[in-house]
Design a protein around this motif. Structure first.
Motif, PDB file in Angstrom:
ATOM      1  N   ASP A 162       0.827  -1.204   0.000  1.00 35.69           N
ATOM      2  CA  ASP A 162       0.000   0.000   0.000  1.00 35.69           C
ATOM      3  C   ASP A 162       0.863   1.256   0.000  1.00 35.69           C
ATOM      4  O   ASP A 162       0.614   2.207  -0.753  1.00 35.69           O
ATOM      5  CB  ASP A 162      -0.925   0.012   1.222  1.00 35.69           C
ATOM      6  CG  ASP A 162      -2.058  -1.001   1.121  1.00 35.69           C
ATOM      7  OD1 ASP A 162      -2.303  -1.508   0.001  1.00 35.69           O
ATOM      8  OD2 ASP A 162      -2.681  -1.292   2.162  1.00 35.69           O
ATOM      9  N   PHE A 163       1.868   1.265   0.871  1.00 33.64           N
ATOM     10  CA  PHE A 163       2.768   2.419   0.952  1.00 33.64           C
ATOM     11  C   PHE A 163       3.500   2.607  -0.373  1.00 33.64           C
ATOM     12  O   PHE A 163       3.567   3.722  -0.913  1.00 33.64           O
ATOM     13  CB  PHE A 163       3.763   2.213   2.093  1.00 33.64           C
ATOM     14  CG  PHE A 163       4.904   3.188   2.086  1.00 33.64           C
ATOM     15  CD1 PHE A 163       4.698   4.514   2.384  1.00 33.64           C
ATOM     16  CD2 PHE A 163       6.197   2.767   1.784  1.00 33.64           C
ATOM     17  CE1 PHE A 163       5.740   5.422   2.376  1.00 33.64           C
ATOM     18  CE2 PHE A 163       7.245   3.661   1.778  1.00 33.64           C
ATOM     19  CZ  PHE A 163       7.020   4.990   2.068  1.00 33.64           C
ATOM     20  N   ALA A 164       4.050   1.522  -0.919  1.00 30.24           N
ATOM     21  CA  ALA A 164       4.810   1.614  -2.164  1.00 30.24           C
ATOM     22  C   ALA A 164       3.928   2.053  -3.323  1.00 30.24           C
ATOM     23  O   ALA A 164       4.328   2.891  -4.153  1.00 30.24           O
ATOM     24  CB  ALA A 164       5.467   0.266  -2.463  1.00 30.24           C
ATOM     25  N   ASP A 165       2.714   1.523  -3.405  1.00 30.61           N
ATOM     26  CA  ASP A 165       1.814   1.875  -4.501  1.00 30.61           C
ATOM     27  C   ASP A 165       1.413   3.345  -4.444  1.00 30.61           C
ATOM     28  O   ASP A 165       1.347   4.029  -5.474  1.00 30.61           O
ATOM     29  CB  ASP A 165       0.570   0.999  -4.470  1.00 30.61           C
ATOM     30  CG  ASP A 165       0.832  -0.428  -4.926  1.00 30.61           C
ATOM     31  OD1 ASP A 165       1.884  -0.667  -5.563  1.00 30.61           O
ATOM     32  OD2 ASP A 165       0.003  -1.311  -4.622  1.00 30.61           O
ATOM     33  N   ARG A 166       1.129   3.849  -3.244  1.00 33.42           N
ATOM     34  CA  ARG A 166       0.749   5.261  -3.134  1.00 33.42           C
ATOM     35  C   ARG A 166       1.889   6.167  -3.573  1.00 33.42           C
ATOM     36  O   ARG A 166       1.664   7.177  -4.264  1.00 33.42           O
ATOM     37  CB  ARG A 166       0.337   5.582  -1.697  1.00 33.42           C
ATOM     38  CG  ARG A 166      -1.072   5.147  -1.342  1.00 33.42           C
ATOM     39  CD  ARG A 166      -1.528   5.781  -0.032  1.00 33.42           C
ATOM     40  NE  ARG A 166      -0.787   5.276   1.109  1.00 33.42           N
ATOM     41  CZ  ARG A 166      -1.190   4.284   1.895  1.00 33.42           C
ATOM     42  NH1 ARG A 166      -2.331   3.659   1.629  1.00 33.42           N
ATOM     43  NH2 ARG A 166      -0.475   3.901   2.930  1.00 33.42           N
ATOM     44  N   ALA A 167       3.103   5.826  -3.149  1.00 35.43           N
ATOM     45  CA  ALA A 167       4.253   6.642  -3.538  1.00 35.43           C
ATOM     46  C   ALA A 167       4.444   6.629  -5.042  1.00 35.43           C
ATOM     47  O   ALA A 167       4.681   7.676  -5.666  1.00 35.43           O
ATOM     48  CB  ALA A 167       5.507   6.128  -2.831  1.00 35.43           C
ATOM     49  N   ALA A 168       4.333   5.463  -5.664  1.00 37.59           N
ATOM     50  CA  ALA A 168       4.529   5.359  -7.105  1.00 37.59           C
ATOM     51  C   ALA A 168       3.438   6.074  -7.884  1.00 37.59           C
ATOM     52  O   ALA A 168       3.707   6.724  -8.906  1.00 37.59           O
ATOM     53  CB  ALA A 168       4.593   3.886  -7.508  1.00 37.59           C
ATOM     54  N   GLN A 169       2.209   5.990  -7.420  1.00 34.89           N
ATOM     55  CA  GLN A 169       1.095   6.599  -8.139  1.00 34.89           C
ATOM     56  C   GLN A 169       1.232   8.110  -8.247  1.00 34.89           C
ATOM     57  O   GLN A 169       0.823   8.701  -9.250  1.00 34.89           O
ATOM     58  CB  GLN A 169      -0.224   6.235  -7.449  1.00 34.89           C
ATOM     59  CG  GLN A 169      -0.659   4.800  -7.671  1.00 34.89           C
ATOM     60  CD  GLN A 169      -1.739   4.347  -6.706  1.00 34.89           C
ATOM     61  OE1 GLN A 169      -2.281   5.149  -5.942  1.00 34.89           O
ATOM     62  NE2 GLN A 169      -2.043   3.063  -6.723  1.00 34.89           N
ATOM     63  N   ASP A 170       1.799   8.748  -7.247  1.00 34.77           N
ATOM     64  CA  ASP A 170       1.902  10.201  -7.251  1.00 34.77           C
ATOM     65  C   ASP A 170       3.267  10.701  -7.698  1.00 34.77           C
ATOM     66  O   ASP A 170       3.512  11.909  -7.681  1.00 34.77           O
ATOM     67  CB  ASP A 170       1.599  10.751  -5.851  1.00 34.77           C
ATOM     68  CG  ASP A 170       0.104  10.790  -5.567  1.00 34.77           C
ATOM     69  OD1 ASP A 170      -0.669  10.478  -6.486  1.00 34.77           O
ATOM     70  OD2 ASP A 170      -0.278  11.124  -4.441  1.00 34.77           O
ATOM     71  N   ALA A 171       4.149   9.818  -8.094  1.00 36.28           N
ATOM     72  CA  ALA A 171       5.489  10.217  -8.538  1.00 36.28           C
ATOM     73  C   ALA A 171       5.493  10.463 -10.042  1.00 36.28           C
ATOM     74  O   ALA A 171       4.651   9.940 -10.780  1.00 36.28           O
ATOM     75  CB  ALA A 171       6.499   9.128  -8.182  1.00 36.28           C
ATOM     76  N   PRO A 172       6.434  11.271 -10.540  1.00 35.07           N
ATOM     77  CA  PRO A 172       6.565  11.442 -11.993  1.00 35.07           C
ATOM     78  C   PRO A 172       6.803  10.101 -12.686  1.00 35.07           C
ATOM     79  O   PRO A 172       7.334   9.157 -12.097  1.00 35.07           O
ATOM     80  CB  PRO A 172       7.791  12.353 -12.119  1.00 35.07           C
ATOM     81  CG  PRO A 172       7.874  13.080 -10.817  1.00 35.07           C
ATOM     82  CD  PRO A 172       7.383  12.108  -9.788  1.00 35.07           C
ATOM     83  N   ALA A 173       6.433  10.032 -13.944  1.00 36.86           N
ATOM     84  CA  ALA A 173       6.504   8.767 -14.671  1.00 36.86           C
ATOM     85  C   ALA A 173       7.923   8.249 -14.814  1.00 36.86           C
ATOM     86  O   ALA A 173       8.133   7.044 -14.960  1.00 36.86           O
ATOM     87  CB  ALA A 173       5.871   8.933 -16.056  1.00 36.86           C
TER      88      ALA A 173
END
Length: 343
Positions: free
Chosen positions: A203-214
């Motif tokens: 959950d933590f990793a997915d949230r960080a990736a979703q809001d990071a630049p591509a």
């Protein structure tokens, strides 16, 4: 425990950017042309200088990364220079003596101190003793997130409590909201604190990736969560589709990074590890193509004392499996789902 996870994600809210890097991709290389942990063109002269007891190239390199706010590269370079100084410290000692307040020298000194303490049976006690070195590095340049990544690793090793870790995390992401090293450090802390709670780590990793630049390396953070799950062996099962989604994010990131280049090789080697575990042979072959001749010790040293040899065997076996041969599986080690650990 729940409170910690609630406090970690809110930082990720900055403008997205996208940048695609396109370079020719080399074809398959013979085994004797594959390199283990090769430095890139910027780091190599600094290591050569250090081998000759000259700190000037390293000082110039790190000063350039700091001036340009190249925090990802600064983190990688400082880590590699500290690793070199473990066996050849004279150049670093001379640098620190000549420039005791230099932010770049202080960063490498702090990283080296943490590395040395980490290997000791008295790790927690020794890590507490090196805290002033990390504080000095952090104060030397208030913009720099890398000393805070060192502090996050230090806190994990020193078995710091959640409140203290959250304070360090907040300071780190104020400086660089998408810094990859800080995110990996936080994920590892959570994995150890919540042993077996892999879904929360995802959950933590997915949230960080979703809001990071591509094109941010944080896109590969779920890959670390997948690796931790695959190498742990405890806790409830994570659905296969979540593991595939982590791999897919990293696959989407990979073409945006330089191909056949040492810089993204560590991420691609980790991606290869996960793809092999998922038996996604065609995707693994494509990552071998993008990766070119660069093997990295991590993650293969979790499976073998000969990471380069293991990489080469994996490479050939993956190509065979993709061509219709029998599936390849890494040898089992001392425990966990595949017998290795993530440090």
């Amino acid at each position: 425990m729940v409170g910690t996870m609630a406090l970690l994600p809110p930082f990720i809210r900055t403008t997205r950017m996208a940048r695609t890097v396109s370079r020719p991709v080399a074809g398959p290389r013979p085994d004797d042309e594959v390199f283990l942990d090769a430095p890139d063109d910027r780091l190599a002269p600094a290591l050569v200088g250090a081998a000759d007891d000259s700190y000037a190239p390293a000082a110039g390199l790190l000063a350039t990364t700091r001036a340009g706010a190249e925090w990802e590269r600064r983190d990688r370079y400082a880590t590699r220079l500290a690793a070199f100084a473990r066996s050849r410290p004279d150049w670093l000692d001379a640098w620190h003596a000549a420039a005791p307040h230099d932010p770049d020298a202080l960063l490498v000194v702090a990283q080296l101190a943490v590395d040395r303490a980490w290997q000791s049976p008295a790790r927690a006690e020794l890590l507490r003793e090196v805290s002033p070195l990390i504080t000095a590095a952090a104060r030397a340049d208030d913009r720099d997130p890398v000393p805070w990544r060192v502090a996050l690793d230090h806190a994990r090793g020193a078995q710091a409590g959640h409140k203290y870790f959250e304070e360090l995390w907040a300071a780190a992401v104020r400086r660089a909201p998408h810094h990859y090293g800080c995110h990996v450090a936080a994920l590892r802390y959570l994995a150890e604190s919540w042993h077996g709670s892999h879904r929360e780590c995802f959950d933590f990793a997915d949230r960080a990736a979703q809001d990071a630049p591509a094109d941010a390396l944080v896109q590969a953070l779920p890959l670390h969560a997948a690796f931790a799950y695959l190498t742990d062996g405890c806790g409830p099962k994570v659905p296969r589709e979540r593991l595939d989604a982590a791999a897919d994010r990293a696959i989407a990131l990979s073409p945006r990074l330089p191909s056949a280049d040492p810089w993204p090789a560590r991420m691609r080697n980790l991606l290869l590890f996960v793809l092999v575990r998922l038996e996604r042979w065609a995707d693994a072959v494509e990552q071998l193509r993008l990766n070119g001749p660069y093997a990295t010790s991590f993650p293969w040293d979790r499976l073998s004392d000969d990471p380069l040899g293991h990489f080469l065997r994996m490479r050939e076996d993956v190509r065979g499996a993709a061509a219709g041969g029998p599936p390849w599986h890494p040898p089992r080690g001392h425990g966990g789902r595949i017998g290795v650990g993530d440090h």
